[in-house]
Design a protein around this motif. Structure first.
Motif, PDB file in Angstrom:
ATOM      1  N   ALA A 248       0.853  -1.188   0.000  1.00 21.66           N
ATOM      2  CA  ALA A 248       0.000   0.000   0.000  1.00 21.66           C
ATOM      3  C   ALA A 248       0.888   1.237   0.000  1.00 21.66           C
ATOM      4  CB  ALA A 248      -0.901   0.007   1.233  1.00 21.66           C
ATOM      5  N   PHE A 249       0.458   2.263  -0.732  1.00 24.90           N
ATOM      6  CA  PHE A 249       1.227   3.498  -0.750  1.00 24.90           C
ATOM      7  C   PHE A 249       0.335   4.689  -1.077  1.00 24.90           C
ATOM      8  CE2 PHE A 249       1.879   1.531  -4.965  1.00 24.90           C
ATOM      9  CZ  PHE A 249       1.438   2.536  -5.822  1.00 24.90           C
ATOM     10  N   THR A 250       0.862   5.864  -0.763  1.00 27.04           N
ATOM     11  CA  THR A 250       0.231   7.134  -1.116  1.00 27.04           C
ATOM     12  C   THR A 250       1.024   7.709  -2.277  1.00 27.04           C
ATOM     13  OG1 THR A 250      -0.565   7.522   1.116  1.00 27.04           O
ATOM     14  CG2 THR A 250      -0.287   9.470  -0.288  1.00 27.04           C
ATOM     15  N   VAL A 251       0.324   8.337  -3.217  1.00 27.76           N
ATOM     16  CA  VAL A 251       0.991   8.882  -4.396  1.00 27.76           C
ATOM     17  C   VAL A 251       0.666  10.364  -4.563  1.00 27.76           C
ATOM     18  CG1 VAL A 251      -0.826   8.214  -6.028  1.00 27.76           C
ATOM     19  CG2 VAL A 251       1.519   8.418  -6.832  1.00 27.76           C
ATOM     20  N   CYS A 252       1.652  11.109  -5.083  1.00 31.23           N
ATOM     21  CA  CYS A 252       1.514  12.531  -5.364  1.00 31.23           C
ATOM     22  C   CYS A 252       2.475  12.860  -6.495  1.00 31.23           C
ATOM     23  CB  CYS A 252       1.839  13.351  -4.112  1.00 31.23           C
ATOM     24  SG  CYS A 252       3.529  13.115  -3.507  1.00 31.23           S
ATOM     25  N   GLY A 253       2.451  14.093  -6.992  1.00 31.62           N
ATOM     26  CA  GLY A 253       3.452  14.491  -7.972  1.00 31.62           C
ATOM     27  C   GLY A 253       2.901  15.144  -9.219  1.00 31.62           C
ATOM     28  N   CYS A 254       3.591  14.904 -10.337  1.00 33.69           N
ATOM     29  CA  CYS A 254       3.307  15.555 -11.615  1.00 33.69           C
ATOM     30  C   CYS A 254       3.547  14.538 -12.738  1.00 33.69           C
ATOM     31  CB  CYS A 254       4.243  16.756 -11.769  1.00 33.69           C
ATOM     32  SG  CYS A 254       3.911  17.812 -13.181  1.00 33.69           S
ATOM     33  N   ALA A 255       2.855  14.540 -13.752  1.00 32.42           N
ATOM     34  CA  ALA A 255       1.699  15.321 -14.131  1.00 32.42           C
ATOM     35  C   ALA A 255       0.443  14.485 -13.923  1.00 32.42           C
ATOM     36  CB  ALA A 255       1.794  15.768 -15.594  1.00 32.42           C
TER      37      ALA A 255
ATOM     38  N   ASP B 105      -4.804  16.733  -3.103  1.00 26.09           N
ATOM     39  CA  ASP B 105      -4.379  18.122  -3.271  1.00 26.09           C
ATOM     40  C   ASP B 105      -2.864  18.266  -3.434  1.00 26.09           C
ATOM     41  OD1 ASP B 105      -4.121  17.248  -0.647  1.00 26.09           O
ATOM     42  OD2 ASP B 105      -4.814  19.103   0.263  1.00 26.09           O
ATOM     43  N   ALA B 106      -2.173  17.156  -3.718  1.00 29.04           N
ATOM     44  CA  ALA B 106      -0.712  17.193  -3.836  1.00 29.04           C
ATOM     45  C   ALA B 106      -0.231  16.625  -5.174  1.00 29.04           C
ATOM     46  CB  ALA B 106      -0.065  16.460  -2.670  1.00 29.04           C
ATOM     47  N   HIS B 107      -1.018  16.842  -6.210  1.00 26.56           N
ATOM     48  CA  HIS B 107      -0.560  16.520  -7.562  1.00 26.56           C
ATOM     49  C   HIS B 107      -0.933  17.691  -8.462  1.00 26.56           C
ATOM     50  CE1 HIS B 107      -4.640  15.272  -8.959  1.00 26.56           C
ATOM     51  NE2 HIS B 107      -4.764  14.825  -7.714  1.00 26.56           N
ATOM     52  N   THR B 108      -0.172  17.841  -9.523  1.00 23.96           N
ATOM     53  CA  THR B 108      -0.349  19.014 -10.382  1.00 23.96           C
ATOM     54  C   THR B 108      -0.131  18.672 -11.845  1.00 23.96           C
ATOM     55  OG1 THR B 108       0.223  21.341 -10.684  1.00 23.96           O
ATOM     56  CG2 THR B 108       2.052  19.828 -10.199  1.00 23.96           C
ATOM     57  N   THR B 109      -0.519  19.600 -12.683  1.00 24.37           N
ATOM     58  CA  THR B 109      -0.309  19.470 -14.118  1.00 24.37           C
ATOM     59  C   THR B 109      -0.324  20.859 -14.737  1.00 24.37           C
ATOM     60  OG1 THR B 109      -0.929  18.206 -16.080  1.00 24.37           O
ATOM     61  CG2 THR B 109      -2.744  19.147 -14.781  1.00 24.37           C
ATOM     62  N   ALA B 110      -0.216  20.902 -16.044  1.00 23.64           N
ATOM     63  CA  ALA B 110      -0.264  22.160 -16.789  1.00 23.64           C
ATOM     64  C   ALA B 110      -1.635  22.317 -17.433  1.00 23.64           C
ATOM     65  CB  ALA B 110       0.810  22.160 -17.874  1.00 23.64           C
ATOM     66  N   ASP B 111      -1.948  23.535 -17.809  1.00 23.26           N
ATOM     67  CA  ASP B 111      -3.132  23.751 -18.634  1.00 23.26           C
ATOM     68  C   ASP B 111      -2.915  23.019 -19.957  1.00 23.26           C
ATOM     69  OD1 ASP B 111      -4.308  25.412 -16.735  1.00 23.26           O
ATOM     70  OD2 ASP B 111      -3.598  27.252 -17.686  1.00 23.26           O
ATOM     71  N   ARG B 112      -3.977  22.422 -20.474  1.00 31.50           N
ATOM     72  CA  ARG B 112      -3.917  21.706 -21.752  1.00 31.50           C
ATOM     73  C   ARG B 112      -4.801  22.430 -22.764  1.00 31.50           C
ATOM     74  NH1 ARG B 112       0.585  18.993 -20.353  1.00 31.50           N
ATOM     75  NH2 ARG B 112       0.209  17.622 -18.595  1.00 31.50           N
ATOM     76  N   THR B 113      -4.801  21.976 -23.982  1.00 28.67           N
ATOM     77  CA  THR B 113      -5.557  22.634 -25.044  1.00 28.67           C
ATOM     78  C   THR B 113      -7.038  22.748 -24.712  1.00 28.67           C
ATOM     79  OG1 THR B 113      -3.982  21.802 -26.674  1.00 28.67           O
ATOM     80  CG2 THR B 113      -6.114  22.571 -27.516  1.00 28.67           C
TER      81      THR B 113
ATOM     82  N   ALA C  76      -5.669  23.226 -15.862  1.00 25.20           N
ATOM     83  CA  ALA C  76      -5.033  22.329 -14.904  1.00 25.20           C
ATOM     84  C   ALA C  76      -5.955  22.003 -13.731  1.00 25.20           C
ATOM     85  CB  ALA C  76      -3.721  22.926 -14.406  1.00 25.20           C
ATOM     86  N   GLN C  77      -6.608  23.014 -13.172  1.00 28.60           N
ATOM     87  CA  GLN C  77      -7.496  22.777 -12.032  1.00 28.60           C
ATOM     88  C   GLN C  77      -8.628  21.823 -12.391  1.00 28.60           C
ATOM     89  OE1 GLN C  77      -7.786  27.194 -11.079  1.00 28.60           O
ATOM     90  NE2 GLN C  77      -8.237  26.265  -9.100  1.00 28.60           N
ATOM     91  N   GLN C  78      -9.149  21.944 -13.601  1.00 28.14           N
ATOM     92  CA  GLN C  78     -10.205  21.034 -14.049  1.00 28.14           C
ATOM     93  C   GLN C  78      -9.678  19.609 -14.169  1.00 28.14           C
ATOM     94  OE1 GLN C  78     -10.940  23.311 -17.632  1.00 28.14           O
ATOM     95  NE2 GLN C  78     -13.036  23.761 -16.966  1.00 28.14           N
ATOM     96  N   LEU C  79      -8.489  19.468 -14.722  1.00 33.57           N
ATOM     97  CA  LEU C  79      -7.895  18.141 -14.876  1.00 33.57           C
ATOM     98  C   LEU C  79      -7.636  17.486 -13.526  1.00 33.57           C
ATOM     99  CD1 LEU C  79      -5.461  19.016 -17.775  1.00 33.57           C
ATOM    100  CD2 LEU C  79      -7.376  17.401 -17.903  1.00 33.57           C
ATOM    101  N   ILE C  80      -7.148  18.269 -12.580  1.00 34.39           N
ATOM    102  CA  ILE C  80      -6.884  17.737 -11.238  1.00 34.39           C
ATOM    103  C   ILE C  80      -8.184  17.244 -10.611  1.00 34.39           C
ATOM    104  CG2 ILE C  80      -6.186  18.390  -8.888  1.00 34.39           C
ATOM    105  CD1 ILE C  80      -4.095  20.293 -10.329  1.00 34.39           C
ATOM    106  N   GLY C  81      -9.226  18.055 -10.649  1.00 32.15           N
ATOM    107  CA  GLY C  81     -10.518  17.658 -10.096  1.00 32.15           C
ATOM    108  C   GLY C  81     -11.114  16.460 -10.808  1.00 32.15           C
ATOM    109  N   GLN C  82     -11.033  16.469 -12.124  1.00 29.55           N
ATOM    110  CA  GLN C  82     -11.593  15.367 -12.908  1.00 29.55           C
ATOM    111  C   GLN C  82     -10.865  14.061 -12.620  1.00 29.55           C
ATOM    112  OE1 GLN C  82     -10.056  13.953 -16.010  1.00 29.55           O
ATOM    113  NE2 GLN C  82     -11.817  12.690 -16.511  1.00 29.55           N
TER     114      GLN C  82
END
Length: 177
Positions: A97-104, A128-136, A140-146
């Motif tokens: 078992a593990f916890t994951v965070c990071g990019c992208a 709340d500890a992973h991130t990405t860039a805006d896409r076409t 980014a916030q939408q992608l994280i939530g989705q």
């Protein structure tokens, strides 16, 4: 007795974060909180093109702490398990078992979560500890939530992915056995 709180940090590298990512500073601060509380920390680093192993762009971003006991896994695909030592390392350490965070969020974090869950690992996503860039077609916030919504709803009978904020993870990790 160690609780074995395991954290996998995906691709928080100089070259990966050279592209503007949503709330880099905030995400790094949350990841550092997890690193401080984890018993085992595994950094996954992508190696490709200018991000060759050992090069400046391949390095973990300077704002993240790297404990002396940390483990490092190099990958060449979005999947942290594909042709890497990650599965063998987890097995050697007796980790299921593990916890994951990071990019992208929408690439390497997503693929590593789905493959790991399919392999039978119990995975907690630090929501709340992973991130990405805006896409076409999406911010980014939408992608994280989705992606948080998708991961929480994955159909893996007997092995659901847990998606919770860092504060909840830390509370569980700090609670007595």
């Amino acid at each position: 007795m160690m609780k074995n709180n395991v954290l996998i940090v995906v691709d928080m590298q100089v070259g990966v974060l050279a592209i503007p990512r949503y709330d880099r500073e905030g995400k790094a601060a949350l990841i550092n909180q997890l690193i401080d509380a984890a018993d085992v920390v595994i950094f996954i680093q992508h190696a490709e093109g200018e991000m060759g192993v050992g090069g400046d762009l391949w390095q973990i971003i300077p704002e993240l702490q790297q404990p002396a006991h940390a483990h490092y896994v190099t990958k060449t695909a979005c999947d942290g398990f594909w042709n890497t030592t990650l599965d063998a390392l987890l097995q050697r350490l007796g980790i299921n078992a593990f916890t994951v965070c990071g990019c992208a969020t929408d690439y390497c974090v997503d693929t590593t979560i789905k493959v790991g869950a399919s392999k039978g690992y119990a995975i907690t996503v630090a929501a709340d500890a992973h991130t990405t860039a805006d896409r076409t077609y999406a911010r980014a916030q939408q992608l994280i939530g989705q992606h948080n919504e998708v991961w929480a709803g994955l159909s893996l009978p007997g092995n659901p992915v847990t998606v919770i904020p860092v504060a909840t993870i830390l509370s569980a990790w700090r609670s007595p056995l």
